[in-house]
Design a protein around this motif. Structure first.
Motif, PDB file in Angstrom:
ATOM      1  N   PHE A  92       0.816  -1.218   0.000  1.00 56.63           N
ATOM      2  CA  PHE A  92       0.000   0.000   0.000  1.00 56.63           C
ATOM      3  C   PHE A  92       0.851   1.271   0.000  1.00 56.63           C
ATOM      4  O   PHE A  92       1.834   1.368   0.730  1.00 56.63           O
ATOM      5  N   ASP A  93       0.451   2.239  -0.820  1.00 56.76           N
ATOM      6  CA  ASP A  93       1.143   3.521  -0.863  1.00 56.76           C
ATOM      7  C   ASP A  93       0.631   4.390   0.294  1.00 56.76           C
ATOM      8  O   ASP A  93      -0.294   5.189   0.141  1.00 56.76           O
ATOM      9  N   ILE A  94       1.246   4.214   1.451  1.00 56.05           N
ATOM     10  CA  ILE A  94       0.722   4.787   2.697  1.00 56.05           C
ATOM     11  C   ILE A  94       0.672   6.315   2.657  1.00 56.05           C
ATOM     12  O   ILE A  94      -0.309   6.928   3.076  1.00 56.05           O
ATOM     13  N   CYS A  95       1.705   6.926   2.102  1.00 54.96           N
ATOM     14  CA  CYS A  95       1.747   8.398   2.131  1.00 54.96           C
ATOM     15  C   CYS A  95       0.701   9.036   1.214  1.00 54.96           C
ATOM     16  O   CYS A  95       0.421  10.226   1.336  1.00 54.96           O
ATOM     17  N   SER A  96       0.111   8.234   0.324  1.00 51.72           N
ATOM     18  CA  SER A  96      -0.936   8.794  -0.550  1.00 51.72           C
ATOM     19  C   SER A  96      -2.171   9.181   0.265  1.00 51.72           C
ATOM     20  O   SER A  96      -3.036   9.905  -0.223  1.00 51.72           O
ATOM     21  N   LEU A  97      -2.252   8.714   1.501  1.00 51.27           N
ATOM     22  CA  LEU A  97      -3.399   9.060   2.346  1.00 51.27           C
ATOM     23  C   LEU A  97      -3.330  10.526   2.782  1.00 51.27           C
ATOM     24  O   LEU A  97      -4.332  11.128   3.122  1.00 51.27           O
ATOM     25  N   GLY A  98      -2.135  11.082   2.771  1.00 46.17           N
ATOM     26  CA  GLY A  98      -1.954  12.492   3.118  1.00 46.17           C
ATOM     27  C   GLY A  98      -1.741  12.702   4.609  1.00 46.17           C
ATOM     28  O   GLY A  98      -2.272  11.960   5.424  1.00 46.17           O
ATOM     29  N   GLY A  99      -0.948  13.699   4.943  1.00 46.96           N
ATOM     30  CA  GLY A  99      -0.701  14.049   6.343  1.00 46.96           C
ATOM     31  C   GLY A  99       0.279  13.117   7.024  1.00 46.96           C
ATOM     32  O   GLY A  99       0.812  12.191   6.415  1.00 46.96           O
ATOM     33  N   GLU A 100       0.517  13.374   8.301  1.00 46.44           N
ATOM     34  CA  GLU A 100       1.379  12.535   9.123  1.00 46.44           C
ATOM     35  C   GLU A 100       0.508  11.495   9.815  1.00 46.44           C
ATOM     36  O   GLU A 100      -0.543  11.839  10.385  1.00 46.44           O
ATOM     37  N   LEU A 101       0.941  10.248   9.782  1.00 44.56           N
ATOM     38  CA  LEU A 101       0.106   9.169  10.309  1.00 44.56           C
ATOM     39  C   LEU A 101       0.776   8.451  11.461  1.00 44.56           C
ATOM     40  O   LEU A 101       1.989   8.256  11.464  1.00 44.56           O
ATOM     41  N   LYS A 102      -0.062   8.021  12.409  1.00 43.32           N
ATOM     42  CA  LYS A 102       0.403   7.058  13.411  1.00 43.32           C
ATOM     43  C   LYS A 102      -0.095   5.700  12.943  1.00 43.32           C
ATOM     44  O   LYS A 102      -1.286   5.548  12.655  1.00 43.32           O
ATOM     45  N   LEU A 103       0.808   4.733  12.894  1.00 45.78           N
ATOM     46  CA  LEU A 103       0.411   3.383  12.475  1.00 45.78           C
ATOM     47  C   LEU A 103       0.230   2.474  13.680  1.00 45.78           C
ATOM     48  O   LEU A 103       0.982   2.571  14.648  1.00 45.78           O
ATOM     49  N   VAL A 104      -0.738   1.596  13.575  1.00 42.39           N
ATOM     50  CA  VAL A 104      -0.928   0.617  14.635  1.00 42.39           C
ATOM     51  C   VAL A 104      -1.464  -0.661  14.019  1.00 42.39           C
ATOM     52  O   VAL A 104      -2.119  -0.630  12.979  1.00 42.39           O
ATOM     53  N   GLY A 105      -1.135  -1.786  14.621  1.00 46.46           N
ATOM     54  CA  GLY A 105      -1.699  -3.026  14.104  1.00 46.46           C
ATOM     55  C   GLY A 105      -1.213  -4.246  14.865  1.00 46.46           C
ATOM     56  O   GLY A 105      -0.063  -4.306  15.303  1.00 46.46           O
ATOM     57  N   ASN A 106      -2.144  -5.161  15.018  1.00 45.25           N
ATOM     58  CA  ASN A 106      -1.805  -6.505  15.453  1.00 45.25           C
ATOM     59  C   ASN A 106      -1.543  -7.241  14.146  1.00 45.25           C
ATOM     60  O   ASN A 106      -2.465  -7.681  13.486  1.00 45.25           O
ATOM     61  N   LEU A 107      -0.291  -7.281  13.750  1.00 44.74           N
ATOM     62  CA  LEU A 107       0.040  -7.643  12.371  1.00 44.74           C
ATOM     63  C   LEU A 107      -0.148  -9.133  12.085  1.00 44.74           C
ATOM     64  O   LEU A 107       0.028  -9.970  12.968  1.00 44.74           O
ATOM     65  N   PRO A 108      -0.469  -9.448  10.815  1.00 43.33           N
ATOM     66  CA  PRO A 108      -0.424 -10.837  10.380  1.00 43.33           C
ATOM     67  C   PRO A 108       1.046 -11.267  10.351  1.00 43.33           C
ATOM     68  O   PRO A 108       1.856 -10.657   9.656  1.00 43.33           O
ATOM     69  N   TYR A 109       1.406 -12.285  11.148  1.00 40.57           N
ATOM     70  CA  TYR A 109       2.829 -12.573  11.365  1.00 40.57           C
ATOM     71  C   TYR A 109       3.545 -13.094  10.130  1.00 40.57           C
ATOM     72  O   TYR A 109       4.745 -12.914   9.983  1.00 40.57           O
ATOM     73  N   ASN A 110       2.795 -13.724   9.215  1.00 40.65           N
ATOM     74  CA  ASN A 110       3.449 -14.253   8.004  1.00 40.65           C
ATOM     75  C   ASN A 110       3.994 -13.151   7.093  1.00 40.65           C
ATOM     76  O   ASN A 110       4.918 -13.393   6.328  1.00 40.65           O
ATOM     77  N   VAL A 111       3.429 -11.960   7.162  1.00 45.25           N
ATOM     78  CA  VAL A 111       3.939 -10.873   6.318  1.00 45.25           C
ATOM     79  C   VAL A 111       4.388  -9.660   7.139  1.00 45.25           C
ATOM     80  O   VAL A 111       4.560  -8.566   6.603  1.00 45.25           O
ATOM     81  N   ALA A 112       4.599  -9.870   8.432  1.00 47.91           N
ATOM     82  CA  ALA A 112       4.938  -8.735   9.304  1.00 47.91           C
ATOM     83  C   ALA A 112       6.213  -8.013   8.851  1.00 47.91           C
ATOM     84  O   ALA A 112       6.261  -6.781   8.845  1.00 47.91           O
TER      85      ALA A 112
END
Ligand code: SAH
Length: 255
Positions: A92-112
């Motif tokens: 995913f092109d995260i910065c295309s969302l615009g602004g400064e972001l805080k990321l959070v997630g209980n990640l899927p471990y196979n692709v973490a």
């Protein structure tokens, strides 16, 4: 278990739902969400954490989830601040969302690891991230040696927040988990081309028990004041960065 009845959880998507209210609360607190904050949750799944995030004054909450069945469930959340993307967070092109972001997630471990890499690639718009990872992966990122650990620690300071036992998830994963915090370094922007940096690192860390002189030209090691008999795994992030930058200027000088 209620989730199993409603949804079939998919192993291929690493679906392990975080059940512990206490851990969810700890995650939300650690994010210290201020009014006006924009958040991005990766792999929201059934929305356990999502709902708790919405009890804060955040301005906007983006969700990226790959499983359409989960997205269908998430759409039941009624809150104007939520925007859902059915997408792959590794790409995913995260910065295309615009602004400064805080990321959070209980990640899927196979692709973490791939999600961590994508976070670093989009570091320009990500000052802070908080990820639930496999404990072993979290520890390896913290200490190295690995190309990804050095890659991450070039740009972020990592803090080990806490270990989370497997019984706090459903279904119970085979591994232990840990919460790891990423705080972007104020002076992290010394790399122009991170793809090139990644190439340098993956090469450097292959056969990392070998002496450094088998990988880096001796005059560069001399300039960096690094013992050529040192092993790659003994190098600090600062040393690796110095070697990378010297190799770059050296290449240019040679041309
Ligand atoms: N955050 C939820 C679920 C965590 S399980 C909770 O704590 O309860 C991991 C979630 O990531 C699942 O919902 C899974 O479908 C999703 N996922 C797996 N691979 C993904 C990818 N490449 N991109 C985005 N989401 C993904």
């Amino acid at each position: 278990m209620p989730f199993k009845r409603i949804l079939r959880l998919k192993k291929r998507y690493g679906q392990h739902i975080l059940l512990s209210k206490g851990v969810i609360k700890a995650i939300v607190e650690r994010l210290s969400i201020q009014e006006g904050d924009i958040l991005l949750e990766i792999g929201p799944g059934t929305g356990n954490l999502t709902r708790e995030l919405l009890n804060t004054p955040l301005k906007k909450l983006y969700l990226i989830e790959i499983d359409s069945q989960m997205v269908h469930e998430l759409k039941k959340i009624e809150d104007d601040r939520v925007e859902i993307f059915l997408a792959d967070a590794t790409q995913f092109d995260i910065c295309s969302l615009g602004g400064e972001l805080k990321l959070v997630g209980n990640l899927p471990y196979n692709v973490a690891s791939l999600i961590v890499e994508n976070t670093v690639i989009h570091r320009k718009c990500i000052p802070f991230a908080l990820f639930m990872l496999q404990k072993e992966v979290a520890q390896k990122l913290l200490k190295g040696p690995s190309w990804l650990s050095t890659f991450v620690r070039t740009f972020y300071d990592l803090n080990y927040v806490m270990s989370v036992p497997a019984r706090f998830f459903f279904p119970k994963p085979k591994v232990q988990s840990a919460l790891l915090e990423f705080v972007r370094k104020p002076d992290g922007e010394m790399i122009e081309d991170e793809k090139d940096y990644k190439r340098f690192l993956t090469k450097l860390y292959s056969m990392r028990r070998k002496a450094i002189k088998s990988k880096i030209e001796e005059d560069i090691l001399k300039m960096a004041n690094i013992d050529p008999l040192k092993r790659v795994e003994e190098l600090s992030v600062a040393h690796v960065l110095l070697l990378y930058n010297l190799s770059k200027t050296h290449e240019v000088d040679k041309k």
